[in-house]
Design an enzyme around this catalytic site. Sequence first.
Site, PDB file in Angstrom:
ATOM      1  N   THR A  44      45.294  40.742  33.130  1.00 55.48           N
ATOM      2  CA  THR A  44      44.442  41.587  32.290  1.00 55.48           C
ATOM      3  C   THR A  44      45.002  42.994  32.172  1.00 55.48           C
ATOM      4  OG1 THR A  44      42.580  40.268  33.048  1.00 55.48           O
ATOM      5  CG2 THR A  44      42.045  42.320  31.938  1.00 55.48           C
ATOM      6  N   TYR A 132      47.461  33.703  43.734  1.00 53.99           N
ATOM      7  CA  TYR A 132      46.808  33.596  42.427  1.00 53.99           C
ATOM      8  C   TYR A 132      47.245  32.272  41.808  1.00 53.99           C
ATOM      9  CZ  TYR A 132      45.391  35.077  37.672  1.00 53.99           C
ATOM     10  OH  TYR A 132      44.821  35.187  36.433  1.00 53.99           O
ATOM     11  N   LYS A 160      42.893  33.658  44.614  1.00 54.26           N
ATOM     12  CA  LYS A 160      42.174  33.821  43.351  1.00 54.26           C
ATOM     13  C   LYS A 160      42.383  32.524  42.592  1.00 54.26           C
ATOM     14  CE  LYS A 160      42.060  36.260  38.936  1.00 54.26           C
ATOM     15  NZ  LYS A 160      42.722  37.271  38.066  1.00 54.26           N
ATOM     16  N   ILE A 202      37.465  38.013  40.858  1.00 51.42           N
ATOM     17  CA  ILE A 202      38.335  38.991  40.207  1.00 51.42           C
ATOM     18  C   ILE A 202      38.128  38.778  38.717  1.00 51.42           C
ATOM     19  CG2 ILE A 202      40.705  39.768  39.841  1.00 51.42           C
ATOM     20  CD1 ILE A 202      41.307  38.919  42.716  1.00 51.42           C
TER      21      ILE A 202
END
Length: 291
Positions: A44, A132, A160, A202
């Site tokens: 992001t 992640y 995540k 997140i």
Amino acid sequence: MFKGSMPALVTPFRNGELDLETLKKLVEWHIGEGSNGLVPVGTTGESPTLTHKEHEVVVEEVVKAAAGRVPVIAGAGSNNTLEAIRLVRHAEAVGADAALVVTPYYNKPTQSGLIAHFTALHDCADLPIIIYNIPGRSVVDMSPETMGKLAELPRIIGVKDATGDLARVCDQRSTCGPDFMQLSGEDATAHGFNAQGGVGCISVTANVAPKLLSQMQAACLAGDYATALSIQDRLMPLHKAIFIEPGLVGVKYAMSQLDLCSEEVRLPLTALSDETRALVDAGLRHAGLMN
């Protein structure tokens, strides 16, 4: 330490350059709105289109602006292990509290390659590492069994999870143990993720609705899933609208509607279509964030 709602921070731009003043204002705003942590230079945060220097500057500025009030989890992933080592070491040197490391994309390592990659990152510094796992982008899926092997390393502390598979939470708890921290990487399924044993998210949508998402996560952590569900229902149209096109583009547009930052993104990403803008606006109104 890493629980609750943590926005995957956007990287503000103005006329093609980093807008550091707006970035600092966003850090202050997020802390004031109750965000439980900050995660700069992830997907992001447009990490693929930042220069190496820009990546480092954003991490440094967020750490300085946060000033220890909330933890900072610095994006530090790469499909080049040597580059990821450099990013992890930089994050540690400037005072980040952990590194978020995506599974290597494009070059499709095996599960053995994933173990070797994350072991090298674990061994290169003393910084906690959060895996992640986002197979939809990286085209490699870390299995619960592989994650369990990595969880034996003392500084591989959590994941995540952006697989969208809620059964993974239970599978990973079985292989990694109950103390292995599991954070959702998907806003639309974060409530269910927590019900399965997750401890936070997140979040992309938290860039524009940090207070609501902090309240939702707090309710989940308190076991009040009814309150959390009412907040999730309020936000669901916004969650969905933001991700019709790339999520960071959607959320930057939403933020621009609230005068939080410019909607400017870097190529190859482009501005939202008019149709998607209308749906994001409707989501903002449904959430009570815009008249």
